[in-house]
Design a protein around this motif. Sequence first.
Motif, PDB file in Angstrom:
ATOM      1  N   GLN A 404       0.863  -1.424   0.160  1.00 34.30           N
ATOM      2  CA  GLN A 404       0.045   0.007   0.429  1.00 34.30           C
ATOM      3  C   GLN A 404       1.366   1.145  -0.063  1.00 34.30           C
ATOM      4  O   GLN A 404       1.873   1.295   0.882  1.00 34.30           O
ATOM      5  N   GLU A 405       1.089   1.709  -1.273  1.00 37.89           N
ATOM      6  CA  GLU A 405       2.021   3.230  -0.773  1.00 37.89           C
ATOM      7  C   GLU A 405       1.096   4.396  -0.076  1.00 37.89           C
ATOM      8  O   GLU A 405       0.144   4.037  -0.028  1.00 37.89           O
ATOM      9  N   THR A 442       0.822  -7.108   4.388  1.00 39.03           N
ATOM     10  CA  THR A 442       0.824  -6.101   4.389  1.00 39.03           C
ATOM     11  C   THR A 442       1.525  -5.195   4.514  1.00 39.03           C
ATOM     12  O   THR A 442       2.167  -4.481   5.290  1.00 39.03           O
ATOM     13  N   SER A 444       2.911  -1.593   3.947  1.00 36.82           N
ATOM     14  CA  SER A 444       2.906   0.165   3.725  1.00 36.82           C
ATOM     15  C   SER A 444       3.577   1.221   4.321  1.00 36.82           C
ATOM     16  O   SER A 444       4.392   0.624   5.313  1.00 36.82           O
ATOM     17  N   ASP A 446       3.662   5.173   4.882  1.00 34.44           N
ATOM     18  CA  ASP A 446       2.626   6.915   5.177  1.00 34.44           C
ATOM     19  C   ASP A 446       3.237   7.702   5.669  1.00 34.44           C
ATOM     20  O   ASP A 446       4.193   7.206   6.246  1.00 34.44           O
TER      21      ASP A 446
END
Length: 533
Positions: A404-405, A442, A444, A446
Motif C-alpha cells: 500500500q503506497e 501487508t 505500507s 505513509d
Amino acid sequence: MAANEPGQVTSPEDSYQRLRTEYERLQLLYSLAQQFATMLSLPNVLQHVLSATTRFTNAVRGSIFLYGEYDEVQMHLLSERFQQARLTPFTNRILREGLASWVLKHRQSALIADTNLDERWIDYPSDTLDVRSVLCVPLLRGRRVRGVLTLVHPEIGFFTMDDEALLNVIAQHAAMAIENAQLIADINDERRKFEGAFTAMEEGLILVDGDGRIHFVNPQALAFFAVTPPVPEHLNELSQQVLGLFKEAQQTGDSVRAEIVLEQNPTTDLAIHIAYIPIFSEQEDWWTIVLHDITRLKEYDRLKTQFVANASHELRTPLANIKLYARLAQQVKAKTKLPQYLETIASEAGRLEAIVEDLLTLTRLDSGLMHSNPEWVDIIELLRNLAQTYRPLAEAREQRLIFQECTSNLPKLWLAPDQFMRVVVNLLSNALKFTPTGGTVTLSVDRQTQAGQAGTLITVADTGPGIALEHQQRLFERFYRGSNPTESGSGLGLAIVRELLALMGGTISVASTVGQGSQFTCWLPLEQHTHTA
C-alpha cells in the motif's frame, strides 16, 4: 592638640582636656580592638576602619588602598561611598609616584602639614576639595604592608603627631583584622570549591567522625538512599548496611570495599569504599564513605553472561549437527544417502554463518563501529521493489503480499539503503514465516507526525497467530523467541532491527492480537533525513 611649650604652666582646664582626649583615644583603641576581633568580613573591617578614623580625627575624607601579595592593588575604598572605587590612570600614577607609593616603599607613616610644600602629594585634577593636611599610615603586619590608610583635611596643619601615633596603633590592629578576614575568606573560598566539587560529582560522598556522626554528605548520597532534608546527623539514620560496614572498617583499621543492594523502586546496586583519613584532628578520627552506583554495570554483566550463554547454545546446535552428519557421511555405505547428509551439513553451516553474522552486526552496533553509507533514497520505489521480490515467495506459500503506497508524495530520505532494506526484509520474512496458508501480509508506507515531528511510517502487518502481551514486551531482546523457542532462527533479528532503526534516528513498535495477527510499525523522522536539495 599640640603639647605645651617647656616651662609653660598647664592650666587645669588644659590638663583635663588632654586627659579626656587620651581617655577617648584609649576607649577608641579598646573598642576597635574588640570589634576587629569579631569581624570576619573584609569589607566590614575596611569600612569600619575608615568610619572610625575619619570620625575620631574629624577628617573630611579618607581612603584605603589594599595590597596583595606582590604589592598589587586589590581594593580601593573611599569613605564617601564606603565601597570599592574604580582604579583610574590617575590613581595608578598616585600608586607609582604619590604619597601611597612612598608609604608602601618606606613602611612608615607620613604627616603632611601643607600639601603645597610636599612633593609627595599629588592633587586629583577633578577634586573639588582643596586638600592641605594629609595623614597617611601603613597597615603593617610584620614586614608586609597590607594597605595604606589616608586621611585628608582642607585646613593647614590640621592633623597632629598624636593623631599619627594613634593611627599607627589602629593600623596595626586593622592589619591583623584584614589578615584574619582574608584568611577566613580564603578558607571559605576553598570550602566552597570543596563543596562545589563534591556536590557536582556523580558518586555519593559522606564524611563522618569516629562516632559515625555525619559532617558532610553530598546530594547524590542522599538521593541514593531516597533521603530528603534535613540531613541525618548519624549513619544509623541513613543506612544500617553502611553503618555495619563502617564499624567493620573501624574494627579492622583498614579500608573496606563492599557492595550493597538498596531494595527501592527501582533496585539500586552500590559499591562502597570506606577509608580512614589521617588528618584534621588529634581528638577525632575522620572517615570517608564513597558510594558508586553500579546498577547499570551489574545489568551489563548479567546481560553479558546471558548473551554468552545464549550465543553458546545457538552455536552449539548447528555445530553438533554438522559434526553428526559429517561422521555419518564418513561411515555411510549407501551412496544414495550421501547427498542428503551433505545437504544437511551445508544447511547447518549456513545457519551457523547467519548466527555469526548477526552476532558481528550486534557487536559493531554496540561498539559504534557500524559502517553506514547513506544516500538519497526514494523510499516508495525501494519498498515497491522489495514487495515485488518477495511476492513470488508468498504466492508459493499460497499467501497474498500487498503493498500500500502513500497517497501523497514522500521526499527522498538520506539513509543507508542496505541497512534500511535489512530492517524491512527481516520484518517481511518473519511475517511470511508466521502467516498460514491463505493469509495476507501487508507492507505500507505513509506520513505520520509524532510529538510534533513529521516522519515516515513503514508498517508490516500479517494475519498470523498473533503474539501474547507478555511476549510482546520482550520481542526485541537478543535471543528471545517468544512462545516458540524451538522455532528456527537465532532470536537476534528483531534486536538488530531495533538497533539499526535507532542508528537512523527511528523507532519500532508492535501491536498484536492472539488469533488475529501482528503489526510491526517503524517510524523515521523526516527532519533528519529529508532531501532539501
